[in-house]
Design a protein around this motif. Sequence first.
Motif, PDB file in Angstrom:
ATOM      1  N   MET A   1     -22.817  37.814 -41.227  1.00 25.17           N
ATOM      2  CA  MET A   1     -22.644  36.590 -42.002  1.00 25.17           C
ATOM      3  C   MET A   1     -22.371  36.905 -43.470  1.00 25.17           C
ATOM      4  SD  MET A   1     -25.269  33.366 -42.452  1.00 25.17           S
ATOM      5  CE  MET A   1     -26.307  34.231 -43.654  1.00 25.17           C
TER       6      MET A   1
ATOM      7  N   ASP B   1     -25.280  32.570 -39.347  1.00 26.91           N
ATOM      8  CA  ASP B   1     -24.173  31.886 -38.685  1.00 26.91           C
ATOM      9  C   ASP B   1     -23.493  32.840 -37.709  1.00 26.91           C
ATOM     10  OD1 ASP B   1     -24.597  29.579 -40.083  1.00 26.91           O
ATOM     11  OD2 ASP B   1     -23.115  30.012 -41.631  1.00 26.91           O
TER      12      ASP B   1
ATOM     13  N   ARG C   1     -20.007  33.294 -35.251  1.00 19.68           N
ATOM     14  CA  ARG C   1     -18.638  32.802 -35.103  1.00 19.68           C
ATOM     15  C   ARG C   1     -18.151  33.072 -33.691  1.00 19.68           C
ATOM     16  NH1 ARG C   1     -15.557  32.852 -40.364  1.00 19.68           N
ATOM     17  NH2 ARG C   1     -17.143  33.016 -41.967  1.00 19.68           N
TER      18      ARG C   1
ATOM     19  N   ARG D   1     -18.170  28.200 -36.609  1.00 22.73           N
ATOM     20  CA  ARG D   1     -19.511  28.675 -36.906  1.00 22.73           C
ATOM     21  C   ARG D   1     -20.569  27.857 -36.165  1.00 22.73           C
ATOM     22  NH1 ARG D   1     -19.405  29.386 -43.492  1.00 22.73           N
ATOM     23  NH2 ARG D   1     -17.401  30.457 -43.638  1.00 22.73           N
ATOM     24  N   LYS D   2     -21.635  28.562 -35.802  1.00 21.35           N
ATOM     25  CA  LYS D   2     -22.779  27.913 -35.193  1.00 21.35           C
ATOM     26  C   LYS D   2     -24.034  28.613 -35.688  1.00 21.35           C
ATOM     27  CE  LYS D   2     -24.849  26.678 -30.737  1.00 21.35           C
ATOM     28  NZ  LYS D   2     -24.733  26.784 -29.257  1.00 21.35           N
ATOM     29  N   ALA D   3     -25.016  27.831 -36.102  1.00 23.47           N
ATOM     30  CA  ALA D   3     -26.243  28.420 -36.623  1.00 23.47           C
ATOM     31  C   ALA D   3     -27.041  29.066 -35.501  1.00 23.47           C
ATOM     32  CB  ALA D   3     -27.074  27.355 -37.326  1.00 23.47           C
TER      33      ALA D   3
END
Length: 417
Positions: free
Chosen positions: A89, A250, A252, A258-260
């Motif tokens: 990240m 994050d 990818r 993006r996704k937490a």
Amino acid sequence: MAHAEKVFKVKNGKKTTKYTWRCRYKRPDGSFGSEPGFPTRKLAEDWGDRQEAAIKEGRWIDPELSRKKFGVFVHEWMAAQKPRGRTTMNRWARLEGHILPRWKDAPLVSINWFDVEAWARTLTCARSTTKDCVQLMSRIMNGAVDARHLIVNPMAGRRLTGLPADPAKKKADEDQVATPEAVLELSRRLGPVYGLHIVTDAFTGLRYEELVGLHRDNTLLERRQKYDGGVFTCPIIRVDGDTGVLAEYDVRDEEGKRKAFRGLEPPKNDKSGRDVDVPPFLAVLLEKHLAEWPHEFVFTTLSGKWWWRSHWHTILRPAADGREARPKARGNAVKEGWEPIMPGLTMRDLRHTHDTWQEQIGVRPVLGYEQMGHKYPGIKGTYRHPTPPMRQDRLDGLQALYERAMSNLGWTSIWES
């Protein structure tokens, strides 16, 4: 053998009498490659002969690959890396925030140190960020060499000079190191559940992700070490690779969305996996907390969920910085006003605080490094080891800091019953 061909120029859709020369040469797979734009036959043939000689000697670099755009290779390089999630990240933050806006469309072969250094001097971010960006670029260019896109990395071994003054203001020492009294006052303000986060961080030096990822099964274990005809024992907190530490970053997907992510990962390195000795007063507080705490992890929200950094920030900031009183209103409970205790204090500052306290109470460096999860430098890191007297001196020193602070505050307990 390499040979040259005429390439006639075209104007308005018609071939003219003007031409350049194109080299044709045999590639390693037996197919023919070509390189246009030579003004004479001899230059084209000489260039081709050099390519075929390099191929025979195993040092050939495909010209097409060397002209690949830096931004395209970045995605290939990042996909091949497997660092910890937060490292990934942070790399993307450097790339998208600073590096790619300038270098995305630059062919790999066109990048040189003169231009990179000149660009670095124009950045307005902190010096550390500028250096990180240049170091990351150099690592990517090393990757291009390893992938046989370039013969040499023009940035290798170069050092940035002439950077402008750092716009980022560095915290003063007194803003990074809390007094034991300030730690206890902040802990009382937050209460026995959240306040214990603060006390534990300051008196153990755990990293934030180690603290919030601490499992109750790794809390108040026992160190047993033979010494002086008996056995030295003390309570410990274990940071290990089985349960791991809490990571938040994050992720990818292949399309770049993006996704937490928030979950457990192994410690960042071998030295980070360690047993941290716990002073007596803190062992008592943790034992009481665990007896009443129903959740699997020691430091969570009241509902047992892991903290988001941003959520914990909203808890810590008003407690450290102070807040104005708020009367009772519809949908809002009354809040008492708080005077500042240590404005700007962060969990990282509490880790700084602990290591500074270790120096203050004379903890031997080999033990201080171990307890912080750092590698002791040099060959002495191989030959020196902490002993029970060293450990006892550290625990006595931390206990004395706590007891003196409690006496100065006139308290008999941190949290009023």
